[in-house]
Design a protein around this motif. Structure first.
Motif, short mmCIF file in Angstrom:
data_model
loop_
_atom_site.label_atom_id
_atom_site.label_comp_id
_atom_site.label_asym_id
_atom_site.label_seq_id
_atom_site.Cartn_x
_atom_site.Cartn_y
_atom_site.Cartn_z
N PRO A 468 -3.45 122.95 -23.10
CA PRO A 468 -2.11 123.22 -23.66
C PRO A 468 -1.73 124.68 -23.48
N GLY A 469 -0.54 124.91 -22.99
CA GLY A 469 -0.05 126.28 -22.82
C GLY A 469 -0.36 126.88 -21.47
N ALA A 470 -1.13 126.19 -20.62
CA ALA A 470 -1.48 126.75 -19.32
C ALA A 470 -0.28 126.69 -18.40
N ARG A 471 -0.07 127.75 -17.60
CA ARG A 471 1.07 127.85 -16.69
C ARG A 471 0.53 127.96 -15.28
N PHE A 472 0.91 127.02 -14.43
CA PHE A 472 0.49 127.03 -13.04
C PHE A 472 1.72 126.75 -12.18
N ALA A 473 1.72 127.35 -11.06
CA ALA A 473 2.75 127.06 -10.07
C ALA A 473 2.25 125.98 -9.14
N PRO A 474 3.12 125.14 -8.63
CA PRO A 474 2.68 124.07 -7.73
C PRO A 474 1.99 124.66 -6.52
N ILE A 475 1.02 123.91 -6.01
CA ILE A 475 0.23 124.43 -4.89
C ILE A 475 1.05 124.57 -3.64
N ASP A 476 2.12 123.78 -3.52
CA ASP A 476 2.91 123.90 -2.30
C ASP A 476 3.62 125.24 -2.25
N GLU A 477 3.83 125.87 -3.44
CA GLU A 477 4.43 127.19 -3.44
C GLU A 477 3.42 128.25 -3.06
N VAL A 478 2.13 127.96 -3.22
CA VAL A 478 1.10 128.93 -2.85
C VAL A 478 0.87 128.90 -1.35
N ALA A 479 0.98 127.76 -0.77
CA ALA A 479 0.54 127.61 0.61
C ALA A 479 1.69 127.65 1.60
N MET A 480 2.22 126.49 1.95
CA MET A 480 2.97 126.38 3.20
C MET A 480 4.47 126.22 3.12
N PRO A 481 5.11 126.04 2.00
CA PRO A 481 6.55 125.74 2.08
C PRO A 481 7.34 126.81 2.79
N VAL A 692 -13.35 137.52 -2.09
CA VAL A 692 -12.68 136.32 -1.61
C VAL A 692 -11.33 136.75 -1.05
N VAL A 693 -11.14 136.54 0.24
CA VAL A 693 -9.88 136.89 0.92
C VAL A 693 -9.06 135.60 1.06
N VAL A 694 -7.83 135.62 0.57
CA VAL A 694 -6.95 134.44 0.58
C VAL A 694 -5.75 134.76 1.45
N GLU A 695 -5.56 133.97 2.46
CA GLU A 695 -4.37 134.07 3.30
C GLU A 695 -3.39 133.00 2.84
N CYS A 696 -2.24 133.45 2.27
CA CYS A 696 -1.28 132.53 1.67
C CYS A 696 -0.10 132.22 2.57
N GLY A 697 0.02 132.91 3.70
CA GLY A 697 1.20 132.70 4.51
C GLY A 697 2.42 133.35 3.87
N PRO A 698 3.62 132.85 4.15
CA PRO A 698 4.85 133.45 3.57
C PRO A 698 5.09 132.97 2.15
N ALA A 699 4.19 133.26 1.21
CA ALA A 699 4.33 132.83 -0.19
C ALA A 699 5.04 133.90 -0.99
N ASP A 700 5.60 133.51 -2.13
CA ASP A 700 6.26 134.46 -3.01
C ASP A 700 5.36 134.76 -4.20
N ALA A 701 5.90 135.56 -5.16
CA ALA A 701 5.09 135.98 -6.31
C ALA A 701 4.68 134.80 -7.17
N GLN A 702 5.57 133.85 -7.38
CA GLN A 702 5.22 132.69 -8.20
C GLN A 702 4.14 131.86 -7.52
N GLY A 703 4.17 131.80 -6.20
CA GLY A 703 3.19 131.00 -5.49
C GLY A 703 1.79 131.57 -5.55
N ILE A 704 1.67 132.90 -5.62
CA ILE A 704 0.33 133.51 -5.62
C ILE A 704 -0.15 133.84 -7.03
N SER A 705 0.63 133.47 -8.06
CA SER A 705 0.27 133.86 -9.43
C SER A 705 -1.05 133.21 -9.88
N ARG A 706 -1.30 131.98 -9.46
CA ARG A 706 -2.52 131.30 -9.90
C ARG A 706 -3.77 131.80 -9.17
N LEU A 707 -3.59 132.56 -8.09
CA LEU A 707 -4.75 133.00 -7.32
C LEU A 707 -5.30 134.33 -7.81
#
Length: 760
Positions: A468-481, A692-707
């Motif tokens: 309860p109370g956890a905030r996550f952005a959808p994974i598609d926003e982290v990766a490829m959209p 740990v190096v994460v390549e997110c592609g053209p992601a925005d701030a909301q997309g990389i928030s969970r990483l």
């Protein structure tokens, strides 16, 4: 950046967890039926064993009429305490009794007690191969005793003096016969032991009585001879004559001394009265004299006469004078009589004194005689005590010998034990119990199957849901959209993650972390604390970045470099090593070509000796393809979909010591359902690796928030400074990433060529 820890991001979905039991009911039922069937077969074909019990009571068997003299109350006392009963238990289970029973019943001829009889060929083969000890190496008696001890159980019943003897056997009649035989052998052994003890006592007492009889006669003769030699005559009160006479003279001496003292005291009182002219009426000795009493009476009469004459006559009258003269004569007579009394008392005192002297002399003589008699009496008493002790011991020995001899002649030796309850032939086996065994097997198999199903569901991650109370952005926003939007014409790979509706994540929940083994044991460590994001971006840099919207192309091109500071691959690697960062997030607004920065930085840090992992979250796999051979490999989508373990999705870089997790081959839709597991996976990876190096592609701030997490560095990969890069940088800074760093791979070899080190 601020994210919640993995432990606080998910909870166990009990409804989903226990729903797995309903989904797997057929598998559970089949497992229970198989185990129950095996248990039933085992219980049906197993060798049946029967058990019987004999009870032995430990109690005195002596009759009140045959009980020895002086022990009439012993029957009310317990003959054995707790330790005594335990001792009898050990005696019953001793080797001697078991050997007697084995010989009596011929147990050595039964295969149940000797495995060498009719030995199976399989056992012979095992003995020949050395896999089993040869029973022939053990003596036959020991083999039988070993089997008997395995089947025998002897114990004392709590809070009683009853010993239970239990025995189990494949033959019900033998199961009842053996405990009865053991009890009978125990009682017989106790009788033999008592008989031997009685015989030994009689044999010991006979010569002892003869010796004591002679010693008693000698001791009594010594007493008589000493008494005659010392002339010790006994008076009253069991005292010697000298002692008795001394006591009598002492009493007489005391009496004489008292009389002498009384006579001397009386004479002294009379003398003082006569000398001082005092009255003699107060002296009891004077008053007790008859003559003095008569003189006193005559004196009283004269005084009365004088008084009568004085009334009519004068004092010189002859009659008055004559009366007074007679009165004076009476006084003289009284005093003369008092002097006689005094002289008598003096003479009495002197006689008493003489008597006292004589008595003192006699007493002294008797004291010496009494002292000598006392010394002689001490020696006499010692001789008498010795004679009395020997006489008493002789009488005791005579009594015991007569009793032992009579019991020996009549062969009467009662044993303090009896069989209280003989064993009965059992009609039902105690093992195996088909019902309880089958029921226990069914319950145990059902429980094990349910536990296995629940653990499998729990470890697979399907029973986990966001906390309860956890905030996550959808994974598609982290990766490829963003990549899909930027490159609509690019060929879409088979592992691309499709966007999912927000309602799908809310309804179906997130799957928990997979139960498969992590890359290293350290991956189960506690999650790291999360660093708080910077509260705001400094005014001056923001203003400068916002100015890129003005229609000045040259300024737009140079603004990101002048504000953020552009560094190359080596500087980026040095920055990560110096800062001790655990995560490095690379955003590539220009697409797949800019993903080379993450690859080159990861290899550079790995060449420095750190453990590095690159996680590819691009749509096309641009960050992992140059590091692996051609072909499809399981990756992050397979891990999210619970189709692979950590060890299956982590691969080695072909050109360095770096590890890589590619995009994967699983269904993107199923992988997106477990998007909430991504922070848990990141936490586990940062625990196992230094970076740990994460390549997110053209992601925005909301997309990389969970990483993000503690010690996280954010890099913006840039090939050419254009409006697209500038806008991406401005958005990241405004969204809470003021420490954004620009890195460019220009001037370095393409990531697909071998570097300075090659992976083994």
């Amino acid at each position: 950046m601020s994210v919640q820890s993995a432990a606080a991001d998910v909870d166990v979905d009990l409804r989903q967890l226990f729903a797995s039991l309903a989904r797997n009911w057929l598998r559970i039922l089949l497992f229970v039926l198989v185990v129950t069937g095996l248990a039933f077969a085992f219980a049906s074909f197993a060798t049946k064993h029967y058990k019987a019990q004999t009870q032995v009571e430990i109690a005195p068997r002596e009759s009140v009429y045959t009980r020895p003299a002086g022990s009439n109350n012993d029957g009310d006392k317990p003959i054995l305490d707790e330790q005594g009963v335990a001792t009898q238990v050990q005696i019953i289970s001793s080797n001697e009794i078991l050997k007697q029973v084995a010989r009596k019943l011929g147990l050595a001829r039964l295969r149940e007690f000797d495995e060498t009889i009719n030995m199976s060929p399989f056992s012979r083969v095992l003995i020949l191969l050395g896999l089993k000890n040869d029973p022939m190496d053990v003596p036959a008696d020991e083999r039988v005793l070993k089997k008997m001890r395995e089947k025998l159980n002897v114990f004392g019943v709590e809070k009683t003096r009853i010993i239970a003897i239990e025995f189990s056997s494949e033959d019900p009649e033998l199961a009842a016969a053996i405990p009865d035989a053991v009890a009978a052998a125990y009682i017989a052994g106790q009788g033999v032991a008592k008989s031997e003890s009685n015989t030994a006592a009689a044999n010991f007492l006979a010569p002892e009585i003869a010796d004591l009889s002679k010693q008693v006669r000698d001791a009594e003769a010594k007493v008589a001879a000493y008494r005659a030699q010392s002339d010790l005559l006994m008076g009253g009160n069991n005292a010697t004559l000298a002692t008795q006479q001394l006591a009598e003279l002492s009493t007489e001496l005391s009496r004489v001394r008292a009389n002498r003292a009384a006579a001397e005291g009386t004479a002294d009182n009379v003398r003082k009265a006569l000398q001082n002219g005092g009255s003699l009426d107060s002296l009891p000795e004077v008053l007790s004299s008859d003559l003095i009493q008569r003189l006193r009476e005559r004196q009283a009469e004269l005084r009365a006469t004088i008084a009568d004459l004085s009334t009519t006559m004068l004092d010189n009258h002859p009659r008055v004078r004559a009366a007074k003269s007679q009165l004076a004569d009476l006084d003289a007579q009284i005093r003369s009589e008092a002097q006689k009394i005094m002289k008598g008392m003096v003479m009495q005192a002197e006689a008493a004194k003489a008597r006292e002297s004589q008595l003192v002399s006699d007493v002294n003589q008797l004291k010496a005689a009494s002292a000598q008699a006392g010394e002689q009496q001490v020696d006499l008493d010692a001789l008498q005590r010795d004679a009395a002790a020997k006489r008493q011991q002789l009488e005791l020995y005579l009594t015991n010998y007569r009793e032992a001899a009579s019991r020996q002649d009549r062969n009467y030796v009662p044993v303090d034990a009896r069989i209280a309850s003989p064993a009965s032939v059992p009609s039902e086996p105690y093992f195996p119990k088909v019902g309880p065994i089958v029921g226990a097997a069914a319950a145990a198999s059902l429980l094990l199957a349910a536990i296995f199903t629940l653990l499998r569901e729990l470890f697979s991650g399907r029973a986990m849901r966001p906390a309860p109370g956890a905030r996550f952005a959808p994974i598609d926003e982290v990766a490829m959209p963003a990549t899909a939007r930027q490159q609509p014409d690019a060929p879409e790979p088979s592992a691309r993650l499709e966007p999912a509706a927000a309602s799908g994540f809310a309804d179906r929940g997130a799957e928990a972390q997979s139960s498969e083994a992590a890359v290293e044991p350290q991956m189960v460590a506690q999650p790291r604390p999360v660093a708080e994001p910077a509260p705001s971006v400094e005014a001056e840099p923001v203003a400068e970045v916002e100015s890129v919207t003005e229609p000045e192309p040259a300024a737009e091109v140079q603004r990101p470099r002048s504000v953020l500071g552009e560094i190359d691959i080596e500087k980026a690697a040095e920055k990560l090593i110096a800062s001790g960062a655990a995560r490095a997030i690379f955003v590539s607004p220009e697409g797949d070509e800019a993903a080379a920065s993450a690859i080159l930085v990861a290899r550079e840090v790995s060449d420095a000796g750190l453990r590095v992992l690159l996680l590819d979250l691009t749509a096309s796999g641009a960050a992992s393809r140059p590091m692996l051979d051609s072909g499809l490999f399981p990756g992050i989508t397979d891990l999210l979909a619970s189709q692979a373990q950590f060890s299956d999705v982590i691969h080695a870089d072909l050109y360095s010591d770096c590890h890589v997790i590619p995009v994967g081959t699983a269904d993107p839709v199923r992988a997106m359902r477990a998007a909430d597991r991504l922070p848990i996976i990141m936490q586990s990876l940062t625990t196992a690796y230094d970076l740990v190096v994460v390549e997110c592609g053209p992601a925005d701030a909301q997309g990389i928030s969970r990483l993000g997490g503690e010690a996280t560095e954010v890099f913006l990969s840039m090939l050419e400074p254009d409006d697209e890069v500038t806008k991406a940088a401005v958005k990241l800074i405004e969204s809470g990433y003021p420490d954004l760093t620009l890195v460019t791979p220009l001037g370095h070899e393409p990531p697909g060529t071998p570097g300075r080190r090659s992976a083994a």
